[in-house]
Design an enzyme around this catalytic site. Structure first.
Site, PDB file in Angstrom:
ATOM      1  N   HIS A  91     -37.077  41.670  -6.427  1.00 34.34           N
ATOM      2  CA  HIS A  91     -37.419  43.033  -6.009  1.00 34.34           C
ATOM      3  C   HIS A  91     -38.617  43.592  -6.759  1.00 34.34           C
ATOM      4  O   HIS A  91     -39.395  44.372  -6.192  1.00 34.34           O
ATOM      5  CB  HIS A  91     -36.192  43.945  -6.159  1.00 34.34           C
ATOM      6  CG  HIS A  91     -35.132  43.672  -5.144  1.00 34.34           C
ATOM      7  ND1 HIS A  91     -34.013  42.933  -5.428  1.00 34.34           N
ATOM      8  CD2 HIS A  91     -35.041  44.009  -3.830  1.00 34.34           C
ATOM      9  CE1 HIS A  91     -33.259  42.841  -4.346  1.00 34.34           C
ATOM     10  NE2 HIS A  91     -33.851  43.474  -3.363  1.00 34.34           N
ATOM     11  N   ASP A 131     -38.264  44.480   3.529  1.00 36.16           N
ATOM     12  CA  ASP A 131     -37.282  43.675   2.783  1.00 36.16           C
ATOM     13  C   ASP A 131     -36.301  43.109   3.797  1.00 36.16           C
ATOM     14  O   ASP A 131     -35.158  43.545   3.905  1.00 36.16           O
ATOM     15  CB  ASP A 131     -36.580  44.554   1.748  1.00 36.16           C
ATOM     16  CG  ASP A 131     -35.638  43.757   0.851  1.00 36.16           C
ATOM     17  OD1 ASP A 131     -35.750  42.519   0.833  1.00 36.16           O
ATOM     18  OD2 ASP A 131     -34.790  44.377   0.187  1.00 36.16           O
TER      19      ASP A 131
END
Length: 542
Positions: free
Chosen positions: A307, A403
């Site tokens: 991330h 994402d």
């Protein structure tokens, strides 16, 4: 050598096909046969759809799995029809036995496939493709049995009252096609949401066995000897007993299968429509893992590495308004909110179950920093493509973060298309940045560089980069669990090519530095594959 034979006179029945001794009038008998055709057709289509759905869940490539299941099944149906010609003399007994076998094979197919996937899916070696070959075997077996139904039913309906072949075929196919329609609608709207794949398949098998057994033992019992009637009744009762026992034990089976797939540390497991969400670990110092449809989406050991690499390079510049596509676990939003100056984060997630879990589960909400309690975060559960296409004109976004699952997952292919990237470009501010997770580079370089080519075809300037992960890294990509772990990302913008750097006024990531980003760009360039065409909605190239 084919021996010459005299053709039968037109309309003449074969010598064994005299009128059947029926307990009802011929008109009622024909109606009962056509009703059985209707039920059998509905059950047959449910078996097909159940195999397609389960195969897509187990492997992720729904187009390939649907093509394999349907093509093998249709081929097998033709072979079954030819084989049934030899059974017409004993049409009633053969049909009863066939339906009992079909009910057993079709009803138990989902549980068997899931068991093989759960307990042997990680064996590797010669068995690496074992579940796929078992899928082909079930498709072949079910197709053979379904294909044999029509010739036998044609023989039975002609035994009641002979009519011209065209009229009989029309009646039979009309009932068959209407039954297929009902089965096709019942599977996604009734069986799957209410019963799930395993119980739904077993209930379908039970209905199949009852319909076939009732037709033969009730309507055509005069065609069977007493011994044949007893054997057929015993076979149907045995099949129903097996299906009933499996249905009673299905919850215990699912728990054991989840432990085989996820390990014994399963804390939360829930079904959201056709998706299964599971959480393991997160307590007593054990790393938290989030699985969706059997695939690791969040690995507690390395999620920060992923991330941080996804979010922080895109935040180098204005970032007051941020759009996160996917990321229902809240971890990408956590990295966004670590930057000062963020005024609004719009998060568009497809699965409300993942969002609800990330909001309520103590371990997962602690991992994502309780982002769903931040007033700046606005969540909507929708398809990202539809959201961008239908959103009303408004302020553009400084940063868009995709994402999303790997482009190799068929359901995500449209979110890696030129059309989708055109919608993202429209939503970007003139100096905005867009970052996309493009899958592993080392094991699928063509897919990674196809994403890059597609972004450029949509009018965006790109900077690809590649971040190495630990060997036990996150399994965001199905089917590559034994590949070297790395993640490929592409940073893009509408104007000049974006610089791959960290925000000098932002937080210091734990796993990224300016030097590591320069190395990440060089690592991606070393794998470049040129001459690739863009992927579009009508011509996907992943």
């Amino acid at each position: 050598m084919i021996e010459p034979h005299a053709p039968a006179p037109p309309g003449a029945p074969p010598p064994w096909a005299g009128p059947a001794p029926l307990p009802v009038r011929p008109g009622v008998g024909r109606f009962l046969v056509l009703a059985c055709v209707f039920v059998c057709a509905a059950c047959g289509l449910v078996y097909e759809l159940e195999l397609v759905a389960l195969a897509s869940y187990l492997t992720g490539d729904s187009v390939t799995q649907a093509s394999v299941v349907l093509s093998v099944m249709v081929f097998a149906m033709g072979i079954g029809s030819l084989a049934a010609k030899r059974l017409r003399r004993l049409a009633a007994a053969a049909f009863g036995a066939l339906e009992a076998l079909l009910a057993l094979v079709g009803g138990c197919s989902a549980m068997t496939l899931y068991a093989v996937f759960a307990w042997t899916g990680d064996w590797g070696g010669l068995w690496a493709s074992g579940p796929r070959w078992l899928l082909v075997a079930f498709s072949l077996a079910i197709g053979l049995l379904i294909g044999a139904e029509v010739p036998l039913l044609m023989e039975l309906i002609q035994r009641i009252r002979r009519q011209d072949a065209g009229g009989a075929v029309a009646d039979l196919f009309a009932a068959d096609y209407v039954g297929a329609l009902v089965g096709g609608l019942a599977f996604p709207f009734l069986l799957l949401p209410l019963l799930g794949q395993l119980t739904g398949a077993m209930l379908t098998g039970a209905v199949n066995a009852v319909a076939g057994g009732a037709l033969v033992l009730g309507l055509f019992r005069g065609d069977l000897t007493r011994r044949a009637r007893r054997l057929l009744l015993a076979a149907n009762l045995a099949v129903l007993g097996v299906l009933a026992t499996a249905t009673v034990l299905v919850d215990d089976f699912e728990r054991a299968a989840r432990e085989a797939v996820y390990g014994q540390d399963v804390r939360v497991a829930l079904d959201a429509g056709v998706r299964e969400v599971a959480l393991t670990g997160g307590t007593d110092g054990r790393p938290l893992d989030l699985y969706v449809d059997g695939r690791l989406r969040v690995g507690g050991r390395d999620e920060d590495r992923y991330h941080e690499a996804l979010v922080h390079p895109a935040m180098n510049g204005p970032h007051a308004r941020v759009l996160v596509l996917g990321g229902g676990d809240g971890l990408a939003a956590r990295e966004v909110l670590s930057h000062s100056g963020v005024r609004r984060v719009d998060l568009v997630a497809l699965d409300p179950a993942v969002v609800d879990l990330a909001r309520r589960d103590p371990a997962l909400s602690r991992l994502n920093g309780h982002v769903y309690g931040d007033a700046r975060v606005h969540v909507s559960t929708a398809d990202a493509f539809r959201r961008l296409r239908t959103q009303a004109p408004g302020p553009s976004y400084d940063v868009v973060i995709a994402d999303l699952p790997d482009p190799g997952v068929t359901a995500s292919t449209k979110l890696y298309s030129q059309e989708f990237y055109g919608l993202v470009r429209r939503a970007l501010a003139p100096d905005g940045r867009f970052v996309v997770h493009a899958g592993p580079v080392s094991s699928r370089p063509r897919v990674f560089w196809t994403v890059d080519a597609t972004l450029r075809a949509a009018g965006l300037r790109t900077t690809p980069y590649r971040v190495r992960g630990p060997d036990s890294g996150s399994g965001r990509t199905p089917g590559v669990s034994r590949a070297p772990r790395d993640w490929g990302f592409v940073l893009a913008s509408r104007g000049r090519r974006p610089a791959l750097a960290l925000d000098p006024r932002g937080p210091r990531p734990a796993t990224l530095t300016a030097e590591s980003l320069r190395a990440a760009r060089r690592a991606a360039q070393a794998t470049r594959v040129g001459g690739l065409a863009a992927s579009t909605l009508v011509h996907p190239r992943y």
